[in-house]
Design an enzyme around this catalytic site. Structure first.
Site, PDB file in Angstrom:
ATOM      1  N   THR A 171       0.790  -1.012  -0.079  1.00 22.29           N
ATOM      2  CA  THR A 171      -0.031  -0.066  -0.032  1.00 22.29           C
ATOM      3  C   THR A 171       0.809   1.191   0.212  1.00 22.29           C
ATOM      4  O   THR A 171       2.118   1.102   0.343  1.00 22.29           O
ATOM      5  CB  THR A 171      -0.840  -0.027   1.413  1.00 22.29           C
ATOM      6  OG1 THR A 171      -1.353  -1.113   1.575  1.00 22.29           O
ATOM      7  CG2 THR A 171      -1.848   1.125   1.267  1.00 22.29           C
ATOM      8  N   ASP A 202      -8.709  -2.430   2.092  1.00 24.93           N
ATOM      9  CA  ASP A 202      -9.070  -1.366   3.216  1.00 24.93           C
ATOM     10  C   ASP A 202      -8.616   0.199   2.711  1.00 24.93           C
ATOM     11  O   ASP A 202      -9.120   1.107   3.391  1.00 24.93           O
ATOM     12  CB  ASP A 202      -8.154  -1.746   4.428  1.00 24.93           C
ATOM     13  CG  ASP A 202      -6.866  -1.571   4.145  1.00 24.93           C
ATOM     14  OD1 ASP A 202      -6.197  -2.404   3.266  1.00 24.93           O
ATOM     15  OD2 ASP A 202      -6.021  -0.773   4.722  1.00 24.93           O
ATOM     16  N   THR A 222      -2.015   0.138   6.396  1.00 25.35           N
ATOM     17  CA  THR A 222      -1.454  -0.791   5.341  1.00 25.35           C
ATOM     18  C   THR A 222      -1.525  -2.132   6.055  1.00 25.35           C
ATOM     19  O   THR A 222      -1.512  -2.220   7.405  1.00 25.35           O
ATOM     20  CB  THR A 222      -0.178  -0.213   5.056  1.00 25.35           C
ATOM     21  OG1 THR A 222       0.661  -1.411   4.425  1.00 25.35           O
ATOM     22  CG2 THR A 222       0.934   0.027   6.119  1.00 25.35           C
ATOM     23  N   GLY A 225      -5.505  -6.028   4.287  1.00 23.71           N
ATOM     24  CA  GLY A 225      -6.734  -5.002   4.350  1.00 23.71           C
ATOM     25  C   GLY A 225      -7.972  -5.635   4.758  1.00 23.71           C
ATOM     26  O   GLY A 225      -8.649  -4.870   5.471  1.00 23.71           O
TER      27      GLY A 225
HETATM   28  N1  GLY Z   1      -3.804  -2.904   2.576  1.00 21.77           N
HETATM   29  C1  GLY Z   1      -4.063  -3.068   1.051  1.00 21.77           C
HETATM   30  C2  GLY Z   1      -4.943  -4.144   0.922  1.00 21.77           C
HETATM   31  O1  GLY Z   1      -5.029  -4.871   1.449  1.00 21.77           O
HETATM   32  O2  GLY Z   1      -5.747  -4.170  -0.098  1.00 21.77           O
END
Ligand code: GLY
Length: 304
Positions: A171, A202, A222, A225
């Site tokens: 992320t 997320d 991060t 998610g």
């Molecule tokens: N943290 C990024 C995702 O899980 O899409």
């Protein structure tokens, strides 16, 4: 001078040979993103401009999993999520599953400032980007050799469920405080490699991977998610800080290391409060991160 502050993150999770061998490139990318945002803040620009432009610089950098360099889903395609939040107006914009938009964070900001909606996805979001002449790129622009290797490596495994459970992600994000005392946060991602087509993480979910409110703090998250969504990580930090009147770092530590101590997966955050104090916390092996407060020297880190 009133305090100004900016922090950026480039993903939290497991370490890898690729990360180890590209440390200097990652650090340079984080440094460039901080400097981009800091220059805006120092010149009297808004926290919103600072976080948008810091995230754009990471979206354009092929080492990071967002924009160019996004992870490939199980069909070998790129679908991106992004969000931005204005702590002054308590307003937010988000996009999910967008394709071909060079800078999804800018589309999220456009939605926040120019529509009555908060969250657009897929074809509708792309249509707005086209109508507004936001920069678009062909599919191949987004796909890097590294992400193709990750995609192929995973698919050599027999057990597809094992692929889906793998903790590889990435992320980018930024949080900032401007001279006027306003906070903003922005987060952007290409999602997780080999995820199911249509999966939403997320990074575009306000309160999970992104939150900003001038009454407490700005947070960019991060990690896994799904865990950030289920445990409403970014909002929990802001609310806990407001409720307990505690320091930002204490709120980050509480939410990640106590309230969510049993979660099986990676969670990381960067955060800033209205005095320019930073909060940095993660439960993973590494979190790519950098920050700069007022005239202090920039700090750039990957490991603990
Ligand atoms: N943290 C990024 C995702 O899980 O899409």
């Amino acid at each position: 001078m009133n305090n100004i502050s900016i922090a950026v993150q480039g993903g939290a999770g497991e370490d890898s040979e690729f990360i180890k061998s590209h440390q200097s490139g990652y650090k340079k990318g984080l440094e460039d993103a901080v400097n981009t945002g800091y220059k805006i803040l120092k010149g009297g620009g808004s926290a919103l401009d600072a976080v948008e432009n810091a995230v754009r610089s990471l979206e354009d950098n092929p080492l990071f999993n967002s924009g160019r360099g996004s992870a490939l889903n199980n069909k070998g395609e790129v679908e991106m999520d992004a969000s931005i939040m204005d702590g002054k107006k308590n307003n937010a914009g988000a996009v999910s599953m967008v394709r071909n938009v060079k800078n999804p964070v800018t589309l999220a900001r456009f939605i926040m400032e120019n529509t009555s909606h908060v969250f657009l996805s897929g074809a509708g979001a792309l249509e707005i980007a086209k109508e507004e002449d936001l920069a678009l790129e062909g599919d191949s622009y987004f796909i890097t050799e590294h992400q193709v290797e990750e995609f192929i490596k995973d698919r050599k495994q027999d057990d597809y469920n094992a692929i889906l459970k793998k903790r590889i992600h990435g992320t980018v994000g930024a949080v900032a405080l401007d001279k006027a005392g306003n906070l903003a946060a922005a987060t952007s991602t290409g999602g997780t490699p080999n995820c199911l087509d249509g999966r939403i993480g997320d990074s575009c979910v306000i309160g999970a991977g992104c939150y900003a409110n001038n009454s407490s703090c700005a947070v960019s998250g991060t990690g896994d998610g799904e865990l950030l969504i289920i445990n409403v990580i970014a909002y929990s930090i802001a609310f806990y800080m407001e409720l307990k009147n505690c320091s930002l770092q204490d709120a980050c530590d509480y939410v990640i290391h106590q309230r969510n101590m049993d979660v099986e997966g990676d969670i990381g955050v960067i955060a800033v409060d209205t005095r320019g104090n930073l909060g940095v916390c993660f439960n993973s092996e590494r979190m790519h991160r950098a920050w700069k407060n007022n005239e202090e020297k920039i700090t750039v880190k990957i490991y603990k």
